[in-house]
Design a protein around this motif. Structure first.
Motif, PDB file in Angstrom:
ATOM      1  N   CYS A 149       0.831  -1.212   0.000  1.00 49.45           N
ATOM      2  CA  CYS A 149       0.000   0.000   0.000  1.00 49.45           C
ATOM      3  C   CYS A 149       0.863   1.258   0.000  1.00 49.45           C
ATOM      4  CB  CYS A 149      -0.945   0.007   1.205  1.00 49.45           C
ATOM      5  SG  CYS A 149      -2.259  -1.220   1.033  1.00 49.45           S
ATOM      6  N   GLU A 191       0.493   4.100  -2.735  1.00 51.52           N
ATOM      7  CA  GLU A 191       0.146   5.475  -2.317  1.00 51.52           C
ATOM      8  C   GLU A 191       1.173   6.466  -2.846  1.00 51.52           C
ATOM      9  OE1 GLU A 191      -0.276   5.033   1.903  1.00 51.52           O
ATOM     10  OE2 GLU A 191      -2.450   4.787   1.745  1.00 51.52           O
ATOM     11  N   VAL A 205      -6.393   1.995  -1.963  1.00 50.57           N
ATOM     12  CA  VAL A 205      -5.503   3.157  -2.018  1.00 50.57           C
ATOM     13  C   VAL A 205      -5.000   3.462  -3.431  1.00 50.57           C
ATOM     14  CG1 VAL A 205      -4.752   2.994   0.393  1.00 50.57           C
ATOM     15  CG2 VAL A 205      -3.502   1.735  -1.374  1.00 50.57           C
TER      16      VAL A 205
END
Lengths: 304, 255
Positions: free
Chosen positions: A111, A115, A158
């Motif tokens: 993640c 991101e 995300v």
């Protein structure tokens, strides 16, 4: 000469042609960019990148085998910060799509990378839950349908770009894995990653690779890859990027007939730095020869 | 744009048991080739996919040819050995960084082990000043005469004592105890490590040409990495033998 339409669409992203590079065989394109025009590729799929720099496994990392090779590189990469600073600006000079392969040991690490890429000008993400060369993350996620769905779901939450999930062939049945990735929110699937293999030096009575085992790739694995693409294409509705031993346009056509929308060229780059270009030309020639105007007509178009 | 060249084989013969000398014609490669660089040869014939990295032994700018000397160590090099004079090979190169040659250095120590010896020929051709060459072989020596033709003093050690002193190249160095300003070395990793250690004890800077199993040969696959120091043994990084090497400073290698 009559022109054929080679354009494909992966989750809303249009590629000029279906040929891309298989992650890990092409770096971020800098080296091969000295031998081919990267703008001719449908997309460059870069080598797996993690939240922090990874050193990978010890050498020897390469072993050649009959009709293929083993590698145990282990996702050596400079980390996402360096990648964003160096590699994205390099690739943006070319008229091709950028697909970033995401490596991680934990869901959080995946993640974090996704991101960090949120505000960058890349086109697609490819979640690598299938590398056989790392102990944590990688293939540990990719062999259990429950885990596949969970990690895909978390990353999808995300992700700002469409998400491809790359699957491992090192499972009893790839169909439940593919379905789990789609259920988790995968916009596309890519398969296959390498098969876990081993080579032994009988004179030294030792494994050739320092890491003992490695990922098996090259033309020897193509029938396994074609079979898996066919099985997955029958079971899911998302686009598939097929790969595994593609050396020529004819090989790529097999994958497209099996149901793949796009194809990736990996090990063939090592045998010929211009392999990707030859695959593109080979696909075009096939379409012309058999009177197809659009590559889309060919996908899954098996007679019997 | 760089490319893979079609190179005609001008000469190809076995110069010692399982050691072959191949001369190929390629003005494109010759015009930019440096001592210590290598070429990648694509076999494109049978079961082997990956190019064979072969060091450049001798560059003939007038003829536009490269001499390559290689040992048959596996299936790939056996396939290469089967090519005949007049056949055309696909060759990429020159690849990698060669030896660093500084004109201010006057006394050179050149150390070769076995099939690591060939690239030192082109090096010695280019060195100016006093050149001493130390060669270690298991049994048969190669290229000894060629080094002498180039004006170097040559010392040989063989493990079975059939030529030169009986022992390895380190035994030879200890016996002769040469003095120099720079060491250039190519050979098996164990030898290079010992040479680096010997050079450090003598306070002489050492260049080592490393070898590793390669796939792409152009720096993309990171298959052929070696460990080099950033600051110290613990703070190391992986570097690519094909692209960042094959020649490294001995002191930067984590052995």
């Amino acid at each position: 000469m009559k022109k054929v339409n080679m354009k494909i669409n992966i989750a809303g992203v249009e590629l000029e042609n279906p040929v891309m590079t298989a992650s890990g065989t092409f770096g971020s394109g800098k080296e091969y960019g000295e031998y081919i025009d990267l703008s001719e590729l449908g997309a460059v799929v870069v080598k797996g990148v993690a939240s922090t720099p990874w050193k990978g496994n010890p050498s020897p990392r390469i072993a050649e085998t009959y009709g293929g090779m083993l590698n145990s590189v282990g996702l050596q990469n400079p980390g996402i910060k360096e990648f964003i600073k160096e590699d994205i600006p390099f690739l943006k000079q070319y008229d091709t799509k950028i697909i970033v392969n995401i490596a991680g040991r934990t869901v959080e690490e995946y993640c974090e990378v996704v991101e960090a890429l949120g505000d960058t000008d890349i086109d697609l993400l490819e979640l690598n839950i299938s590398c056989p060369n790392v102990k944590e993350g990688g293939v540990c996620f990719g062999t259990d349908p429950f885990m596949v769905e969970e990690v895909t779901k978390e990353v999808k939450k995300v992700a700002k770009q469409p998400l491809i999930v790359k699957l491992t062939p090192n499972v009893t049945d790839i169909v439940p894995i593919a379905k789990a990735a789609v259920k988790g929110g995968a916009d596309a699937l890519s398969l296959i990653n390498t098969l876990l293999g081993m080579k032994i030096d009988i004179h030294r009575r030792k494994p050739v690779l320092a890491n003992r085992m490695g990922g098996f790739s090259g033309p020897a694995i193509k029938p396994v890859a074609v079979r898996m693409v066919h099985q997955v294409a029958e079971a899911v509705d998302v686009p598939i990027i097929g790969m595994g031993g593609i050396m020529t346009g004819e090989d790529a056509i097999e994958f497209i007939l099996a149901g793949a929308t796009g194809v990736a060229v990996g090990t063939a780059n090592f045998a010929d730095p211009t392999a990707t270009i030859k695959v593109i030309e080979g696909i075009e020639n096939y379409l012309l020869e058999y009177g197809f105007e659009n590559i889309e007509e060919l996908r899954g178009n098996l007679l019997g | 744009m760089k490319k893979v060249y079609d190179c005609e084989i001008i000469k190809h013969k076995e110069i010692a048991p399982c050691i072959f000398m191949m001369e190929v014609l390629s003005e494109e490669i010759v015009c930019s080739a440096l001592a210590g660089q290598f070429v990648s040869i694509y076999l494109n014939k049978g079961e082997m996919l990956l190019p064979r990295p072969i060091s450049i032994c001798d560059i003939d700018k007038d003829k536009g040819t490269l001499k390559l000397i290689y040992g048959v160590v596996g299936k790939g090099t056996a396939e290469l050995a089967a090519f005949k004079t007049g056949e055309v090979l696909k060759v990429l190169g020159p690849v990698g960084n060669g030896f660093k040659i500084e004109d201010t250095i006057k006394k050179h120590i050149v150390i070769g082990g076995g099939i690591g010896t060939p690239p030192l020929i082109e090096l010695v051709k280019q060195l100016k000043g006093k050149v001493e060459v130390f060669l270690g072989f298991a049994k048969d020596s190669i290229l000894e005469e060629r080094f002498k033709e180039l004006g170097a003093t040559v010392y040989v050690a063989t493990e079975d004592g059939s030529m030169g002193i009986k022992g390895n190249v380190i035994d030879l160095l200890e016996q002769i105890n040469p003095d120099g300003d720079m060491i250039y070395s190519c050979g098996p990793k164990g030898m290079l490590r010992a040479v680096d250690l010997w050079g450090r004890e003598k306070g002489i800077k050492t260049q080592v040409s490393l070898e590793e199993r390669m796939a792409c040969g152009i720096g993309a696959c990171v298959g052929c990495t070696c460990k080099t120091k950033k600051k110290n043994e613990e703070d190391w990084q992986n570097r690519r033998v094909c692209k960042d090497g094959p020649v490294f400073w001995g002191e930067e290698v984590v052995w």
